[in-house]
Design a protein around this motif. Structure first.
Motif, PDB file in Angstrom:
ATOM      1  N   LYS A 147      12.417  -0.697   5.893  1.00 58.16           N
ATOM      2  CA  LYS A 147      12.587   0.046   4.638  1.00 58.16           C
ATOM      3  C   LYS A 147      11.223   0.547   4.179  1.00 58.16           C
ATOM      4  CE  LYS A 147      16.996  -0.942   3.842  1.00 58.16           C
ATOM      5  NZ  LYS A 147      18.020   0.077   3.705  1.00 58.16           N
ATOM      6  N   PHE A 148      11.254   1.530   3.312  1.00 53.81           N
ATOM      7  CA  PHE A 148      10.024   2.080   2.755  1.00 53.81           C
ATOM      8  C   PHE A 148      10.089   1.918   1.240  1.00 53.81           C
ATOM      9  CE2 PHE A 148      10.369   3.454   6.965  1.00 53.81           C
ATOM     10  CZ  PHE A 148       9.063   3.493   7.434  1.00 53.81           C
ATOM     11  N   ALA A 149       9.158   1.096   0.737  1.00 53.02           N
ATOM     12  CA  ALA A 149       9.250   0.675  -0.668  1.00 53.02           C
ATOM     13  C   ALA A 149       9.287   1.859  -1.631  1.00 53.02           C
ATOM     14  CB  ALA A 149       8.088  -0.252  -1.006  1.00 53.02           C
ATOM     15  N   CYS A 150       8.597   2.939  -1.278  1.00 50.62           N
ATOM     16  CA  CYS A 150       8.493   4.040  -2.238  1.00 50.62           C
ATOM     17  C   CYS A 150       9.804   4.799  -2.428  1.00 50.62           C
ATOM     18  CB  CYS A 150       7.377   4.994  -1.846  1.00 50.62           C
ATOM     19  SG  CYS A 150       7.684   5.873  -0.304  1.00 50.62           S
ATOM     20  N   VAL A 151      10.630   4.861  -1.396  1.00 56.20           N
ATOM     21  CA  VAL A 151      11.891   5.603  -1.537  1.00 56.20           C
ATOM     22  C   VAL A 151      13.121   4.695  -1.506  1.00 56.20           C
ATOM     23  CG1 VAL A 151      11.173   7.898  -0.781  1.00 56.20           C
ATOM     24  CG2 VAL A 151      11.764   6.174   0.931  1.00 56.20           C
ATOM     25  N   ILE A 159       0.859  -1.184   0.000  1.00 54.85           N
ATOM     26  CA  ILE A 159       0.000   0.000   0.000  1.00 54.85           C
ATOM     27  C   ILE A 159       0.900   1.240   0.000  1.00 54.85           C
ATOM     28  CG2 ILE A 159      -1.754   1.289   1.310  1.00 54.85           C
ATOM     29  CD1 ILE A 159      -2.843  -1.454   0.618  1.00 54.85           C
ATOM     30  N   MET A 160       0.622   2.172  -0.884  1.00 56.81           N
ATOM     31  CA  MET A 160       1.378   3.427  -0.879  1.00 56.81           C
ATOM     32  C   MET A 160       0.398   4.588  -0.776  1.00 56.81           C
ATOM     33  SD  MET A 160       4.522   3.061  -3.466  1.00 56.81           S
ATOM     34  CE  MET A 160       5.609   1.627  -3.451  1.00 56.81           C
ATOM     35  N   VAL A 161       0.788   5.615  -0.063  1.00 52.97           N
ATOM     36  CA  VAL A 161      -0.087   6.783   0.049  1.00 52.97           C
ATOM     37  C   VAL A 161       0.616   7.989  -0.575  1.00 52.97           C
ATOM     38  CG1 VAL A 161      -1.441   8.256   1.580  1.00 52.97           C
ATOM     39  CG2 VAL A 161      -1.221   5.815   2.089  1.00 52.97           C
ATOM     40  N   ASP A 162       1.630   8.511   0.106  1.00 54.70           N
ATOM     41  CA  ASP A 162       2.280   9.712  -0.433  1.00 54.70           C
ATOM     42  C   ASP A 162       3.339   9.387  -1.486  1.00 54.70           C
ATOM     43  OD1 ASP A 162       3.929   8.565   1.513  1.00 54.70           O
ATOM     44  OD2 ASP A 162       5.018  10.440   1.774  1.00 54.70           O
ATOM     45  N   GLY A 163       3.978   8.215  -1.352  1.00 55.47           N
ATOM     46  CA  GLY A 163       5.002   7.846  -2.336  1.00 55.47           C
ATOM     47  C   GLY A 163       6.294   8.612  -2.178  1.00 55.47           C
ATOM     48  N   THR A 164       6.443   9.310  -1.072  1.00 55.66           N
ATOM     49  CA  THR A 164       7.655  10.113  -0.888  1.00 55.66           C
ATOM     50  C   THR A 164       8.356   9.809   0.431  1.00 55.66           C
ATOM     51  OG1 THR A 164       6.394  11.910   0.106  1.00 55.66           O
ATOM     52  CG2 THR A 164       6.766  12.037  -2.268  1.00 55.66           C
ATOM     53  N   GLY A 165       7.998   8.698   1.077  1.00 58.29           N
ATOM     54  CA  GLY A 165       8.696   8.294   2.294  1.00 58.29           C
ATOM     55  C   GLY A 165       8.186   8.951   3.563  1.00 58.29           C
ATOM     56  N   MET A 166       7.071   9.657   3.507  1.00 60.17           N
ATOM     57  CA  MET A 166       6.612  10.409   4.671  1.00 60.17           C
ATOM     58  C   MET A 166       5.544   9.691   5.499  1.00 60.17           C
ATOM     59  SD  MET A 166       8.399  13.140   4.429  1.00 60.17           S
ATOM     60  CE  MET A 166       7.645  14.396   5.425  1.00 60.17           C
ATOM     61  N   CYS A 167       4.681   8.904   4.849  1.00 55.91           N
ATOM     62  CA  CYS A 167       3.505   8.411   5.572  1.00 55.91           C
ATOM     63  C   CYS A 167       3.721   7.064   6.265  1.00 55.91           C
ATOM     64  CB  CYS A 167       2.317   8.303   4.624  1.00 55.91           C
ATOM     65  SG  CYS A 167       2.474   6.947   3.446  1.00 55.91           S
ATOM     66  N   GLY A 168       4.652   6.280   5.802  1.00 53.26           N
ATOM     67  CA  GLY A 168       4.938   4.991   6.432  1.00 53.26           C
ATOM     68  C   GLY A 168       4.074   3.844   5.934  1.00 53.26           C
ATOM     69  N   ALA A 169       3.159   4.105   5.004  1.00 54.89           N
ATOM     70  CA  ALA A 169       2.240   3.053   4.555  1.00 54.89           C
ATOM     71  C   ALA A 169       2.973   1.868   3.931  1.00 54.89           C
ATOM     72  CB  ALA A 169       1.246   3.623   3.557  1.00 54.89           C
ATOM     73  N   CYS A 170       4.070   2.138   3.256  1.00 54.43           N
ATOM     74  CA  CYS A 170       4.717   1.086   2.459  1.00 54.43           C
ATOM     75  C   CYS A 170       5.877   0.423   3.186  1.00 54.43           C
ATOM     76  CB  CYS A 170       5.191   1.678   1.141  1.00 54.43           C
ATOM     77  SG  CYS A 170       6.498   2.886   1.376  1.00 54.43           S
ATOM     78  N   ARG A 171       5.828   0.496   4.525  1.00 51.45           N
ATOM     79  CA  ARG A 171       6.900  -0.057   5.359  1.00 51.45           C
ATOM     80  C   ARG A 171       7.074  -1.565   5.130  1.00 51.45           C
ATOM     81  NH1 ARG A 171       7.633   1.214  11.547  1.00 51.45           N
ATOM     82  NH2 ARG A 171       8.516  -0.726  12.294  1.00 51.45           N
TER      83      ARG A 171
HETATM   84 FE1  FES Z   1       4.214   6.707   2.255  1.00 48.99          FE
HETATM   85 FE2  FES Z   1       5.994   5.077   1.165  1.00 48.99          FE
HETATM   86  S1  FES Z   1       4.000   5.527   0.465  1.00 48.99           S
HETATM   87  S2  FES Z   1       6.147   6.150   3.025  1.00 48.99           S
END
Ligand code: FES
Ligand code: NAD
Length: 293
Positions: free
Chosen positions: A241-245, A221-233
């Motif tokens: 790690k955070f998949a988006c960054v 699951i990704m939300v912001d895609g910039t490493g800020m929200c933590g969804a993609c932990r």
């Molecule tokens: Fe939010 Fe990766 S989508 S930290």
């Protein structure tokens, strides 16, 4: 606004769209993704780039209608536009940066499962354009769900198509074809597996036994895609790690797939997200690069 210049239904509920996005097309590399929104209030939908044309300034995306957002997206027609088309996001595939002569010595096996065939395509195409013929296994549940076969055939060294029900090509899951190829005497220096999480888990269990380094591309699951929200932990080795960054590609043998799949399920409900918050604490981790891990 980002205009859709081509739309094609590849098979039931799986669509391909070619979208005008000059800036993304200019700089994207295989392995990267975009986040799209249909309007300013709309759901943010992450999609791996399936193809790009720098001259035309277009990006090709492939998506399956799974939720409300993707169902609305499937209603868009040629001539319609996306409100946002943010990218390229994430890190390019490792091999893009490798020394070409060293890369040419490697025997690479791609394993593409279902819709995961779309993100595999630009990688195999890139290698082909640089004189490297990679072997590719494409797996689908059944013949009607197979996508991009002709496109893949044009860029792969050897293409092995397999269906779970044996309705087309070989019979069985992708892991069976890996076993068959190895039993036939094939050897690979690296495997790249992209598809549903459960497929990547079982491919990695097998390639670990076979001593074959394996890269996977995660799409949690990704939300912001910039490493800020933590969804993609995700947990890779002993590191968060955070998949988006940090990804989306990781060493598959180090990924904790069971945790990733559990998080994917839990993130779907408010209750699940609340539990994750208690378990994981503040998920913000410094992925923005502005603070320490
Ligand atoms: Fe939010 Fe990766 S989508 S930290
Ligand atoms: P699917 O369920 O049809 O599976 C595709 C193939 O994966 C199967 O044909 C089989 O060969 C293999 N597979 C599945 N389970 C396996 C197992 N237990 N052991 C070994 N092989 C197995 O695929 P689908 O319906 O297209 O998958 C959709 C999912 O893929 C969605 O959850 C989507 O989020 C995910 N997806 C991931 C990526 C990515 O970048 N990782 C990209 C697109 C889609």
């Amino acid at each position: 606004m980002y205009k859709i210049i081509k739309k094609r239904e590849l098979t039931t509920n799986i669509y391909l769209m070619e979208v005008e996005a000059k800036r993304v097309a200019k700089s994207c590399e295989p392995g990267q993704f975009v986040i799209v929104r249909m309007d300013s209030e709309g759901e943010r939908i992450p999609l791996t780039i399936c193809d790009y044309d720098r001259e035309k300034g277009t990006i090709t995306i492939v998506f399956q209608t799974v939720g409300a957002g993707t169902k609305l997206m499937a209603d868009l027609q040629e001539g319609d536009s996306f409100h946002d088309f943010v990218g390229p996001l994430g890190c390019p595939s490792e091999f893009v940066k490798e020394d070409l002569e060293e890369l040419k010595k490697k025997k690479i096996l791609f394993v593409a499962g279902g819709v995961g065939t779309a993100p595999v395509y630009p990688q195999v195409k890139w290698l082909n354009a640089h004189g490297i013929a990679a072997d590719v296994i494409v797996g689908a549940k059944t013949k009607d769900l197979l996508i991009l076969e002709k496109e893949m055939e044009a860029v792969a060294g050897n293409l092995y198509v397999t269906t779970d029900d044996g309705s087309y090509g070989r019979s069985g899951m992708v892991t069976q074809t890996i076993k068959d190829l190895i039993a036939d005497g094939n050897q690979y220096d690296v495997c790249v597996a992209i598809g549903p999480m459960i497929m990547m888990k079982f491919v990695c269990l097998l390639t670990k036994e076979l001593n074959m380094p394996t890269i996977v591309s995660l799409n949690p699951i990704m939300v912001d895609g910039t490493g800020m929200c933590g969804a993609c932990r995700v947990t890779v080795g002993d590191k968060v790690k955070f998949a988006c960054v940090d990804g989306p590609e990781f060493d598959g043998h180090a990924v904790n797939f069971d945790e990733a799949m559990r998080r994917q399920q839990m993130y779907k409900t408010a209750e699940g997200r609340a539990v994750l918050k208690i378990e994981e604490g503040d998920t913000h981790h410094g992925g923005c690069g502005n603070c320490n891990d």
